[in-house]
Scaffold this motif. Structure first.
Motif, PDB file in Angstrom:
ATOM      1  N   LYS A  17       0.884  -1.164   0.000  1.00  0.00           N
ATOM      2  CA  LYS A  17       0.000   0.000   0.000  1.00  0.00           C
ATOM      3  C   LYS A  17       0.921   1.214   0.000  1.00  0.00           C
ATOM      4  O   LYS A  17       1.590   1.501   0.991  1.00  0.00           O
ATOM      5  CB  LYS A  17      -0.893  -0.010   1.244  1.00  0.00           C
ATOM      6  N   VAL A  18       0.976   1.926  -1.129  1.00  0.00           N
ATOM      7  CA  VAL A  18       1.923   3.017  -1.312  1.00  0.00           C
ATOM      8  C   VAL A  18       1.156   4.337  -1.324  1.00  0.00           C
ATOM      9  O   VAL A  18       0.224   4.510  -2.104  1.00  0.00           O
ATOM     10  CB  VAL A  18       2.700   2.857  -2.642  1.00  0.00           C
ATOM     11  N   THR A  19       1.555   5.276  -0.464  1.00  0.00           N
ATOM     12  CA  THR A  19       0.921   6.581  -0.366  1.00  0.00           C
ATOM     13  C   THR A  19       1.969   7.661  -0.600  1.00  0.00           C
ATOM     14  O   THR A  19       3.036   7.643   0.016  1.00  0.00           O
ATOM     15  CB  THR A  19       0.286   6.786   1.023  1.00  0.00           C
ATOM     16  N   LEU A  20       1.664   8.602  -1.491  1.00  0.00           N
ATOM     17  CA  LEU A  20       2.561   9.725  -1.766  1.00  0.00           C
ATOM     18  C   LEU A  20       2.385  10.764  -0.668  1.00  0.00           C
ATOM     19  O   LEU A  20       1.318  11.347  -0.518  1.00  0.00           O
ATOM     20  CB  LEU A  20       2.248  10.331  -3.130  1.00  0.00           C
ATOM     21  N   THR A  21       3.429  10.992   0.148  1.00  0.00           N
ATOM     22  CA  THR A  21       3.322  11.887   1.291  1.00  0.00           C
ATOM     23  C   THR A  21       3.945  13.251   1.034  1.00  0.00           C
ATOM     24  O   THR A  21       3.637  14.204   1.748  1.00  0.00           O
ATOM     25  CB  THR A  21       3.988  11.277   2.539  1.00  0.00           C
ATOM     26  N   ARG A  22       4.824  13.356   0.051  1.00  0.00           N
ATOM     27  CA  ARG A  22       5.433  14.634  -0.291  1.00  0.00           C
ATOM     28  C   ARG A  22       5.332  14.832  -1.790  1.00  0.00           C
ATOM     29  O   ARG A  22       5.279  13.873  -2.553  1.00  0.00           O
ATOM     30  CB  ARG A  22       6.894  14.669   0.152  1.00  0.00           C
ATOM     31  N   SER A  23       5.336  16.076  -2.218  1.00  0.00           N
ATOM     32  CA  SER A  23       5.140  16.417  -3.618  1.00  0.00           C
ATOM     33  C   SER A  23       6.376  16.094  -4.456  1.00  0.00           C
ATOM     34  O   SER A  23       7.505  16.085  -3.954  1.00  0.00           O
ATOM     35  CB  SER A  23       4.823  17.900  -3.740  1.00  0.00           C
ATOM     36  N   THR A  24       6.143  15.855  -5.739  1.00  0.00           N
ATOM     37  CA  THR A  24       7.253  15.612  -6.670  1.00  0.00           C
ATOM     38  C   THR A  24       7.694  16.893  -7.362  1.00  0.00           C
ATOM     39  O   THR A  24       8.555  16.849  -8.231  1.00  0.00           O
ATOM     40  CB  THR A  24       6.846  14.576  -7.730  1.00  0.00           C
ATOM     41  N   ILE A  25       7.112  18.030  -6.973  1.00  0.00           N
ATOM     42  CA  ILE A  25       7.511  19.311  -7.561  1.00  0.00           C
ATOM     43  C   ILE A  25       8.968  19.581  -7.194  1.00  0.00           C
ATOM     44  O   ILE A  25       9.374  19.459  -6.049  1.00  0.00           O
ATOM     45  CB  ILE A  25       6.619  20.458  -7.048  1.00  0.00           C
ATOM     46  N   GLY A  26       9.752  19.924  -8.172  1.00  0.00           N
ATOM     47  CA  GLY A  26      11.157  20.224  -7.950  1.00  0.00           C
ATOM     48  C   GLY A  26      12.070  19.020  -8.087  1.00  0.00           C
ATOM     49  O   GLY A  26      13.293  19.168  -8.061  1.00  0.00           O
ATOM     50  N   LEU A  27      11.507  17.838  -8.219  1.00  0.00           N
ATOM     51  CA  LEU A  27      12.338  16.644  -8.407  1.00  0.00           C
ATOM     52  C   LEU A  27      12.630  16.438  -9.886  1.00  0.00           C
ATOM     53  O   LEU A  27      11.931  16.970 -10.753  1.00  0.00           O
ATOM     54  CB  LEU A  27      11.632  15.416  -7.840  1.00  0.00           C
ATOM     55  N   SER A  28      13.629  15.656 -10.179  1.00  0.00           N
ATOM     56  CA  SER A  28      13.992  15.417 -11.575  1.00  0.00           C
ATOM     57  C   SER A  28      12.966  14.526 -12.264  1.00  0.00           C
ATOM     58  O   SER A  28      12.105  13.921 -11.621  1.00  0.00           O
ATOM     59  CB  SER A  28      15.385  14.790 -11.653  1.00  0.00           C
ATOM     60  N   LYS A  29      13.083  14.445 -13.582  1.00  0.00           N
ATOM     61  CA  LYS A  29      12.097  13.722 -14.383  1.00  0.00           C
ATOM     62  C   LYS A  29      12.044  12.235 -14.053  1.00  0.00           C
ATOM     63  O   LYS A  29      10.981  11.629 -14.111  1.00  0.00           O
ATOM     64  CB  LYS A  29      12.393  13.890 -15.869  1.00  0.00           C
ATOM     65  N   ASP A  30      13.180  11.651 -13.689  1.00  0.00           N
ATOM     66  CA  ASP A  30      13.172  10.214 -13.395  1.00  0.00           C
ATOM     67  C   ASP A  30      12.431   9.902 -12.093  1.00  0.00           C
ATOM     68  O   ASP A  30      11.786   8.869 -11.974  1.00  0.00           O
ATOM     69  CB  ASP A  30      14.580   9.634 -13.382  1.00  0.00           C
TER      70      ASP A  30
END
Length: 93
Positions: A17-30
């Protein structure tokens, strides 16, 4: 302290069960691509992924921004909407 590890296939978890807890804004494309591969597009979104090596690799890459739990089965989706309109429960006449 003695730890006992079960090798039974029934005792092992079948899904992450995977939950996204922080945003991917500012991270690289990979990193963004890895989150999208797991089906995570919005913050606090949860997906269920099968336990295998490729899923574990993606989770390991995103370990700082996801929360992971082992579960045995995917819960059924519950209808959370309330019924529209109103109902007359009782009359005082």
């Amino acid at each position: 302290m003695i730890r006992s590890f079960s090798t039974s296939a029934n005792a092992a978890a079948q899904y992450y069960k995977v939950t996204l807890t922080r945003s991917t804004i500012g991270l690289s494309k990979d990193y963004r691509a890895a989150a999208q591969t797991l089906g995570l597009f919005r913050l606090n979104q949860t997906t269920y992924q099968p336990v295998n090596a490729s899923t574990a690799g993606l989770i390991l890459k995103l370990k700082e921004i996801v929360r992971v739990q082992n579960v045995d089965h995917i819960p059924e989706k519950i209808n959370q909407k309330t019924e529209r309109g109103y109902k007359v429960v009782g009359r005082t006449n």
